[in-house]
Design a protein around this motif. Sequence first.
Motif, PDB file in Angstrom:
ATOM      1  N   PRO A 117      -0.906 -12.097  14.824  1.00  0.00           N
ATOM      2  CA  PRO A 117      -1.478 -10.943  15.692  1.00  0.00           C
ATOM      3  C   PRO A 117      -2.026 -10.024  14.597  1.00  0.00           C
ATOM      4  O   PRO A 117      -2.003 -10.147  13.502  1.00  0.00           O
ATOM      5  CB  PRO A 117      -0.154 -10.302  16.227  1.00  0.00           C
ATOM      6  CG  PRO A 117       1.223 -10.524  15.446  1.00  0.00           C
ATOM      7  CD  PRO A 117       0.633 -12.101  14.957  1.00  0.00           C
ATOM      8  N   ASN A 118      -2.786  -8.989  15.329  1.00  0.00           N
ATOM      9  CA  ASN A 118      -3.682  -8.001  14.467  1.00  0.00           C
ATOM     10  C   ASN A 118      -2.475  -7.453  13.742  1.00  0.00           C
ATOM     11  O   ASN A 118      -1.284  -7.030  13.989  1.00  0.00           O
ATOM     12  CB  ASN A 118      -4.265  -7.150  15.324  1.00  0.00           C
ATOM     13  CG  ASN A 118      -5.702  -7.727  15.882  1.00  0.00           C
ATOM     14  OD1 ASN A 118      -6.104  -8.702  15.309  1.00  0.00           O
ATOM     15  ND2 ASN A 118      -5.920  -7.265  17.037  1.00  0.00           N
ATOM     16  N   GLY A 119      -2.787  -6.893  12.258  1.00  0.00           N
ATOM     17  CA  GLY A 119      -2.035  -6.162  11.501  1.00  0.00           C
ATOM     18  C   GLY A 119      -0.851  -7.264  10.915  1.00  0.00           C
ATOM     19  O   GLY A 119       0.027  -6.649   9.955  1.00  0.00           O
ATOM     20  N   ALA A 120      -0.918  -8.542  10.891  1.00  0.00           N
ATOM     21  CA  ALA A 120       0.115  -9.353  10.406  1.00  0.00           C
ATOM     22  C   ALA A 120       0.008  -9.211   8.925  1.00  0.00           C
ATOM     23  O   ALA A 120       0.931  -9.505   8.189  1.00  0.00           O
ATOM     24  CB  ALA A 120      -0.048 -10.614  11.163  1.00  0.00           C
ATOM     25  N   GLY A 121      -1.258  -9.127   8.515  1.00  0.00           N
ATOM     26  CA  GLY A 121      -1.388  -9.137   6.893  1.00  0.00           C
ATOM     27  C   GLY A 121      -2.433 -10.367   6.602  1.00  0.00           C
ATOM     28  O   GLY A 121      -2.592 -10.534   5.288  1.00  0.00           O
ATOM     29  N   LYS A 122      -3.056 -10.981   7.678  1.00  0.00           N
ATOM     30  CA  LYS A 122      -3.771 -12.076   7.318  1.00  0.00           C
ATOM     31  C   LYS A 122      -5.266 -11.883   6.287  1.00  0.00           C
ATOM     32  O   LYS A 122      -5.273 -12.745   5.332  1.00  0.00           O
ATOM     33  CB  LYS A 122      -4.336 -12.538   8.639  1.00  0.00           C
ATOM     34  CG  LYS A 122      -3.540 -13.036   9.647  1.00  0.00           C
ATOM     35  CD  LYS A 122      -4.290 -13.795  10.773  1.00  0.00           C
ATOM     36  CE  LYS A 122      -4.944 -12.537  11.633  1.00  0.00           C
ATOM     37  NZ  LYS A 122      -4.136 -11.692  12.385  1.00  0.00           N
ATOM     38  N   THR A 123      -5.767 -10.351   6.608  1.00  0.00           N
ATOM     39  CA  THR A 123      -6.724 -10.156   5.913  1.00  0.00           C
ATOM     40  C   THR A 123      -6.296 -10.082   4.492  1.00  0.00           C
ATOM     41  O   THR A 123      -7.252 -10.384   3.391  1.00  0.00           O
ATOM     42  CB  THR A 123      -7.698  -9.183   6.482  1.00  0.00           C
ATOM     43  OG1 THR A 123      -8.295  -9.440   7.765  1.00  0.00           O
ATOM     44  CG2 THR A 123      -8.544  -8.558   5.598  1.00  0.00           C
ATOM     45  N   THR A 124      -5.350  -9.306   4.188  1.00  0.00           N
ATOM     46  CA  THR A 124      -4.738  -8.899   2.963  1.00  0.00           C
ATOM     47  C   THR A 124      -4.492 -10.216   2.225  1.00  0.00           C
ATOM     48  O   THR A 124      -4.845 -10.497   0.958  1.00  0.00           O
ATOM     49  CB  THR A 124      -3.166  -8.213   3.188  1.00  0.00           C
ATOM     50  OG1 THR A 124      -3.432  -6.997   3.982  1.00  0.00           O
ATOM     51  CG2 THR A 124      -2.972  -7.544   1.555  1.00  0.00           C
ATOM     52  N   VAL A 174       3.181  -4.628   3.007  1.00  0.00           N
ATOM     53  CA  VAL A 174       1.920  -5.583   3.795  1.00  0.00           C
ATOM     54  C   VAL A 174       2.040  -7.032   3.791  1.00  0.00           C
ATOM     55  O   VAL A 174       1.738  -7.613   4.772  1.00  0.00           O
ATOM     56  CB  VAL A 174       0.698  -4.996   3.349  1.00  0.00           C
ATOM     57  CG1 VAL A 174      -0.451  -5.788   4.384  1.00  0.00           C
ATOM     58  CG2 VAL A 174       0.619  -3.664   3.878  1.00  0.00           C
ATOM     59  N   GLN A 200     -13.788 -10.454   6.841  1.00  0.00           N
ATOM     60  CA  GLN A 200     -13.989 -10.163   8.387  1.00  0.00           C
ATOM     61  C   GLN A 200     -14.897  -9.098   8.810  1.00  0.00           C
ATOM     62  O   GLN A 200     -15.563  -9.211   9.760  1.00  0.00           O
ATOM     63  CB  GLN A 200     -12.266  -9.520   8.580  1.00  0.00           C
ATOM     64  CG  GLN A 200     -12.334  -9.363   9.918  1.00  0.00           C
ATOM     65  CD  GLN A 200     -10.753  -8.823  10.296  1.00  0.00           C
ATOM     66  OE1 GLN A 200      -9.713  -8.760   9.564  1.00  0.00           O
ATOM     67  NE2 GLN A 200     -10.368  -8.436  11.440  1.00  0.00           N
ATOM     68  N   LYS A 239       4.367   0.972   1.539  1.00  0.00           N
ATOM     69  CA  LYS A 239       4.336   0.076   2.941  1.00  0.00           C
ATOM     70  C   LYS A 239       4.042  -1.463   2.532  1.00  0.00           C
ATOM     71  O   LYS A 239       3.057  -1.723   1.597  1.00  0.00           O
ATOM     72  CB  LYS A 239       2.970   0.507   3.917  1.00  0.00           C
ATOM     73  CG  LYS A 239       2.929  -0.391   4.959  1.00  0.00           C
ATOM     74  CD  LYS A 239       1.829   0.061   5.966  1.00  0.00           C
ATOM     75  CE  LYS A 239       1.788  -0.684   7.217  1.00  0.00           C
ATOM     76  NZ  LYS A 239       0.898  -0.391   7.986  1.00  0.00           N
ATOM     77  N   TYR A 244       0.730  -1.090  -0.027  1.00  0.00           N
ATOM     78  CA  TYR A 244      -0.196  -0.058  -0.212  1.00  0.00           C
ATOM     79  C   TYR A 244       0.849   1.257   0.111  1.00  0.00           C
ATOM     80  O   TYR A 244       1.563   1.365   1.027  1.00  0.00           O
ATOM     81  CB  TYR A 244      -0.832   0.064   1.218  1.00  0.00           C
ATOM     82  CG  TYR A 244      -2.031  -1.157   1.155  1.00  0.00           C
ATOM     83  CD1 TYR A 244      -3.120  -0.816   0.088  1.00  0.00           C
ATOM     84  CD2 TYR A 244      -2.064  -2.144   2.093  1.00  0.00           C
ATOM     85  CE1 TYR A 244      -3.998  -1.726   0.050  1.00  0.00           C
ATOM     86  CE2 TYR A 244      -2.954  -3.062   1.922  1.00  0.00           C
ATOM     87  CZ  TYR A 244      -4.269  -2.972   0.963  1.00  0.00           C
ATOM     88  OH  TYR A 244      -4.928  -4.005   0.968  1.00  0.00           O
TER      89      TYR A 244
HETATM   90  N1  LIG Z   1      -6.253  -0.291   2.469  1.00  0.00           N
HETATM   91  C1  LIG Z   1      -5.270  -0.428   3.182  1.00  0.00           C
HETATM   92  N2  LIG Z   1      -4.365   0.896   3.097  1.00  0.00           N
HETATM   93  C2  LIG Z   1      -3.318   0.972   3.733  1.00  0.00           C
HETATM   94  N3  LIG Z   1      -2.731   0.144   4.743  1.00  0.00           N
HETATM   95  C3  LIG Z   1      -3.477  -1.166   4.805  1.00  0.00           C
HETATM   96  C4  LIG Z   1      -4.885  -1.374   4.055  1.00  0.00           C
HETATM   97  N4  LIG Z   1      -5.510  -2.573   4.245  1.00  0.00           N
HETATM   98  C5  LIG Z   1      -4.659  -3.030   5.440  1.00  0.00           C
HETATM   99  N5  LIG Z   1      -3.490  -2.169   5.491  1.00  0.00           N
HETATM  100  C6  LIG Z   1      -2.447  -2.396   6.571  1.00  0.00           C
HETATM  101  O1  LIG Z   1      -1.662  -3.608   6.272  1.00  0.00           O
HETATM  102  C7  LIG Z   1      -1.560  -4.311   7.515  1.00  0.00           C
HETATM  103  C8  LIG Z   1      -2.033  -5.503   7.453  1.00  0.00           C
HETATM  104  O2  LIG Z   1      -3.366  -5.687   7.490  1.00  0.00           O
HETATM  105  P1  LIG Z   1      -4.276  -6.746   7.634  1.00  0.00           P
HETATM  106  O3  LIG Z   1      -4.014  -7.551   6.334  1.00  0.00           O
HETATM  107  O4  LIG Z   1      -5.639  -6.435   7.856  1.00  0.00           O
HETATM  108  O5  LIG Z   1      -3.720  -7.576   8.833  1.00  0.00           O
HETATM  109  P2  LIG Z   1      -4.621  -8.586  10.150  1.00  0.00           P
HETATM  110  O6  LIG Z   1      -5.756  -9.344   8.964  1.00  0.00           O
HETATM  111  O7  LIG Z   1      -3.585  -9.853   9.979  1.00  0.00           O
HETATM  112  O8  LIG Z   1      -4.976  -8.003  10.919  1.00  0.00           O
HETATM  113  C9  LIG Z   1      -1.774  -3.449   8.601  1.00  0.00           C
HETATM  114  O9  LIG Z   1      -0.664  -2.677   8.944  1.00  0.00           O
HETATM  115  C10 LIG Z   1      -2.822  -2.570   8.016  1.00  0.00           C
HETATM  116  O10 LIG Z   1      -2.796  -1.230   8.564  1.00  0.00           O
END
Ligand SMILES: Nc1ncnc2c1ncn2[C@@H]1O[C@H](COP(=O)(O)OP(=O)(O)O)[C@@H](O)[C@H]1O
Length: 293
Positions: A35-42, A17, A81, A15, A12
């Motif tokens: 942990p939260n912010g690891a990149g799982k959702t991405t 991710v 999510q 950054k 992003y």
């Molecule tokens: N659309 C976006 N724009 C910028 N940063 C993003 C976006 N989506 C997620 N991030 C960042 O990417 C990182 C991973 O997020 P995410 O995949 O949601 O992690 P998780 O699901 O493990 O909590 C985090 O630091 C989050 O802030």
Amino acid sequence: MELKFEQVSKNYKDKKVLKDISVKMSTGVYGLLGPNGAGKTTMIKIMADVLRPTNGRILYDGQDIHIIGNEYRAKVGYLPQEISFYSNFTGGDYLKYSAALKGMGKLYTKNRIEELAYHVGLQDDLKRQCHTYSGGMKRRLGIAQALLDNPEILILDEPTAGLDPLERVKFRNIISAYSKDRLVLLSTHIVSDVEHIASKIMMMEYGVIRYMNTSEEYIKMAQNCVWLAKMSAEELVEYQNNAVISNVIAKDGVMEVRVIDEEKPFADAVQTASTLEDVYLYIFDYLPEKARR
Ligand SMILES: Nc1ncnc2c1ncn2[C@@H]1O[C@H](COP(=O)(O)OP(=O)(O)O)[C@@H](O)[C@H]1O
Ligand SMILES: [Mg+2]
């Protein structure tokens, strides 16, 4: 069936991710822990083909999922999510609407909704509007939606968020039964969600899959690193700032503390068998702490 990530990354702006994820999955349950912010959702959004990677690709039986497009998405059930429902929809409307989007026939839809509503315990609630549902009910409705068309690949992002302990157990049973001949990937930050049902567990941090092992393999990693020690509550308040503690049991004013450490932390500490919860803390808290020391 094989799903193969080839050096998948996502940025992003500047950054990073996801960083060069290369993993192979076939049938079975895969847990994605971190942990939260690891990149799982991405990672999950890319796997569900709702987000494009910056680099790399995913191959389904050797074919790039982006190129096969609809044909791939038709095989995928996805629970995001964050789920949103049209607030005037009933649970039944929502499932019918989702089935129509998936191109499912009328009779099949009716039977499938009845069957799934029963499995997720919503059979008496389908006529109620979604906005009257509890958090757990919304999540169960989302799970039913993901399962509607019997997908070969089921991708669930934090499916147990908001579920109570009994709902969690039922969920695990549904997934275990479902995963025969299918691929299920589920992300969570709760170890017990995947400990006993996942054939492989990925541990993710800072956009990297640090490990992909079975529960048994993980448990071996920390097998000599878990200790039980007794102390007073006052001592514990001091001690916990400089130690990785996985559990505390208070008994008659004495704290029995479960400590993660490669060395014996106290002369009278007793070594004990490790659990996946201990390993999670070993990987995400103890090892990075140690590297800093
Ligand atoms: N659309 C976006 N724009 C910028 N940063 C993003 C976006 N989506 C997620 N991030 C960042 O990417 C990182 C991973 O997020 P995410 O995949 O949601 O992690 P998780 O699901 O493990 O909590 C985090 O630091 C989050 O802030
Ligand atoms: Mg997430």
